[in-house]
Design a protein around this motif. Structure first.
Motif, PDB file in Angstrom:
ATOM      1  N   VAL A 198       3.365  -8.901   0.726  1.00 35.35           N
ATOM      2  CA  VAL A 198       3.428  -7.443   0.891  1.00 35.35           C
ATOM      3  C   VAL A 198       3.361  -7.053   2.366  1.00 35.35           C
ATOM      4  O   VAL A 198       4.053  -6.121   2.801  1.00 35.35           O
ATOM      5  N   LEU A 199       2.560  -7.749   3.158  1.00 40.38           N
ATOM      6  CA  LEU A 199       2.399  -7.395   4.573  1.00 40.38           C
ATOM      7  C   LEU A 199       3.683  -7.581   5.371  1.00 40.38           C
ATOM      8  O   LEU A 199       3.818  -7.029   6.475  1.00 40.38           O
ATOM      9  N   ASN A 200       4.629  -8.344   4.838  1.00 40.27           N
ATOM     10  CA  ASN A 200       5.913  -8.540   5.517  1.00 40.27           C
ATOM     11  C   ASN A 200       6.957  -7.503   5.126  1.00 40.27           C
ATOM     12  O   ASN A 200       8.090  -7.553   5.621  1.00 40.27           O
ATOM     13  N   GLU A 201       6.594  -6.573   4.239  1.00 39.54           N
ATOM     14  CA  GLU A 201       7.544  -5.551   3.797  1.00 39.54           C
ATOM     15  C   GLU A 201       7.748  -4.498   4.898  1.00 39.54           C
ATOM     16  O   GLU A 201       6.882  -4.275   5.748  1.00 39.54           O
ATOM     17  N   HIS A 221      -1.767   1.099   1.329  1.00 42.82           N
ATOM     18  CA  HIS A 221      -0.356   0.758   1.154  1.00 42.82           C
ATOM     19  C   HIS A 221      -0.146  -0.650   0.584  1.00 42.82           C
ATOM     20  O   HIS A 221       0.550  -0.819  -0.409  1.00 42.82           O
ATOM     21  N   ALA A 222      -0.752  -1.637   1.218  1.00 39.17           N
ATOM     22  CA  ALA A 222      -0.462  -3.019   0.828  1.00 39.17           C
ATOM     23  C   ALA A 222      -1.157  -3.435  -0.464  1.00 39.17           C
ATOM     24  O   ALA A 222      -0.552  -4.049  -1.348  1.00 39.17           O
ATOM     25  N   MET A 223      -2.425  -3.081  -0.595  1.00 39.65           N
ATOM     26  CA  MET A 223      -3.218  -3.594  -1.716  1.00 39.65           C
ATOM     27  C   MET A 223      -2.708  -3.113  -3.067  1.00 39.65           C
ATOM     28  O   MET A 223      -2.757  -3.849  -4.057  1.00 39.65           O
ATOM     29  N   LYS A 224      -2.204  -1.883  -3.124  1.00 44.20           N
ATOM     30  CA  LYS A 224      -1.718  -1.354  -4.397  1.00 44.20           C
ATOM     31  C   LYS A 224      -0.609  -2.215  -4.974  1.00 44.20           C
ATOM     32  O   LYS A 224      -0.546  -2.461  -6.176  1.00 44.20           O
ATOM     33  N   ASN A 225       0.307  -2.643  -4.130  1.00 42.71           N
ATOM     34  CA  ASN A 225       1.423  -3.462  -4.604  1.00 42.71           C
ATOM     35  C   ASN A 225       1.013  -4.906  -4.844  1.00 42.71           C
ATOM     36  O   ASN A 225       1.561  -5.569  -5.719  1.00 42.71           O
ATOM     37  N   ALA A 226       0.053  -5.387  -4.077  1.00 41.98           N
ATOM     38  CA  ALA A 226      -0.412  -6.763  -4.274  1.00 41.98           C
ATOM     39  C   ALA A 226      -1.244  -6.905  -5.544  1.00 41.98           C
ATOM     40  O   ALA A 226      -1.400  -8.009  -6.075  1.00 41.98           O
ATOM     41  N   LEU A 227      -1.778  -5.784  -6.053  1.00 38.74           N
ATOM     42  CA  LEU A 227      -2.652  -5.844  -7.228  1.00 38.74           C
ATOM     43  C   LEU A 227      -1.926  -6.215  -8.515  1.00 38.74           C
ATOM     44  O   LEU A 227      -2.557  -6.697  -9.456  1.00 38.74           O
ATOM     45  N   ILE A 228      -0.619  -5.991  -8.587  1.00 38.65           N
ATOM     46  CA  ILE A 228       0.107  -6.254  -9.830  1.00 38.65           C
ATOM     47  C   ILE A 228      -0.007  -7.717 -10.249  1.00 38.65           C
ATOM     48  O   ILE A 228      -0.462  -8.018 -11.364  1.00 38.65           O
ATOM     49  N   PRO A 229       0.383  -8.689  -9.414  1.00 34.27           N
ATOM     50  CA  PRO A 229       0.202 -10.097  -9.830  1.00 34.27           C
ATOM     51  C   PRO A 229      -1.258 -10.495  -9.963  1.00 34.27           C
ATOM     52  O   PRO A 229      -1.605 -11.332 -10.796  1.00 34.27           O
ATOM     53  N   ILE A 230      -2.125  -9.886  -9.149  1.00 30.78           N
ATOM     54  CA  ILE A 230      -3.552 -10.212  -9.230  1.00 30.78           C
ATOM     55  C   ILE A 230      -4.122  -9.776 -10.574  1.00 30.78           C
ATOM     56  O   ILE A 230      -4.881 -10.510 -11.219  1.00 30.78           O
ATOM     57  N   MET A 231      -3.752  -8.579 -11.021  1.00 28.80           N
ATOM     58  CA  MET A 231      -4.232  -8.084 -12.312  1.00 28.80           C
ATOM     59  C   MET A 231      -3.722  -8.949 -13.457  1.00 28.80           C
ATOM     60  O   MET A 231      -4.432  -9.200 -14.434  1.00 28.80           O
TER      61      MET A 231
END
Length: 305
Positions: A198-201, A221-231
């Motif tokens: 996500v940080l490279n987006e 910004h970053a954590m919201k999108n990274a949470l999908i695979p984590i969840m």
């Protein structure tokens, strides 16, 4: 959304039916439970009357139909040894297992998320390399071995924590740590990978170019999108925690559902084993449905059509 939830519930019901089928027939591969549970003084006539009382004289297909019909109403039969309803025994132990899994998951998340985020922000640093190495060790470490090592160190040598049971509130520390270490190790590596992607987006670079501080960029910004695979993986890991509790509860003599199932398998108490298996499956299915629904909460762009 409603159609999606209904579809997932139907899929869950089908899964439960398959699990019930396997649980019913596989436990009977061990032999006639009457031969195990009947007193040694019973003759064949008395054993036959016991089979008739428990319904074991009927064809297996008919026994299964009776079993699944009663299970829908919560009636799994009477435990062979304790002579108590199997459902009652399962409910008594279910709370302890959920407590253990809940504390272990909190430990796993509280360790994994900070480690993964800090490692992604300091890629290839000593902290990143060290946390990655520890995560690899934690992933490879068997839970039963870690539990035994904790008992030897904290209970036998230091005498700080109780080794067995749940009479003391501190008794939950070691079993929850044993279960939480594996989750923390796996989720920290996943969090690092998701955050690096996500940080490279482009939108993250744009946020930095606007002068936003790192904390705002990461969490807004970053954590919201990274949470999908984590969840997704967290839901699976929480389900595996419930299954893994069978081993951990046996090591620490924790009075949960896992230990009840192991004890029941040892004495071939089929009614309790079947009830415990179905409850484990129901918990796993429910967790995954909730995780699927939370996707739309985390990311409003996701729609279930």
């Amino acid at each position: 959304m409603q159609q999606f939830i209904a579809t997932r519930i139907v899929q869950g019901i089908i899964t439960l039916i398959i699990v019930s089928f396997l649980a019913f027939f596989l436990v009977r591969l061990k032999g006639d439970p009457v031969d195990i549970t009947a007193p040694p003084t019973f003759n064949e006539d008395q054993k036959q009357r016991l089979r008739e009382l428990w319904g074991f004289d009927k064809p297996l297909a008919e026994q299964y139909v009776i079993f699944i019909t009663r299970a829908v109403t919560g009636d799994f039969g009477i435990a062979y040894l304790s002579k108590r309803p199997a459902m009652e025994l399962v409910i008594e132990r279910l709370g302890a297992t959920w407590l253990l899994a809940g504390v272990a998951s909190l430990i796993g998340l509280s360790v994994a998320l900070p480690l993964g985020i800090i490692s992604s922000l300091n890629r290839n640093s000593f902290f990143d390399l060290g946390s990655t190495m520890l995560a690899s060790i934690g992933t490879a470490m068997p839970s039963f071995w870690l539990g035994l090592m904790m008992i030897i160190f904290f209970s036998v040598r230091l005498r700080l924590l109780p080794a067995f049971g749940a009479l003391d509130p501190s008794a939950i520390i070691m079993p929850s740590l044993t279960m939480g270490v594996g989750m923390a190790a796996y989720l920290s590596r996943l969090t690092r990978s998701a955050m690096l992607e996500v940080l490279n987006e482009d939108y993250v670079r744009t946020a930095y170019s606007k002068g936003l501080i790192t904390r705002t960029v990461v969490f807004r910004h970053a954590m919201k999108n990274a949470l999908i695979p984590i969840m997704t993986v967290f839901g699976l890991q929480l389900g595996w925690l419930l299954g893994g509790s069978v081993v951990v509860e046996s090591v620490f003599s924790w009075p949960g559902l896992g230990r009840l199932m192991i004890d029941s398998i040892g004495v071939r108490d089929n009614t309790v084993v079947q009830a415990a298996l179905l409850f484990f499956s129901l918990s796993f299915i429910t967790i995954n449905i909730i995780i699927d629904i939370l996707y739309a909460v985390i990311d409003p762009r996701i729609r279930f059509d």
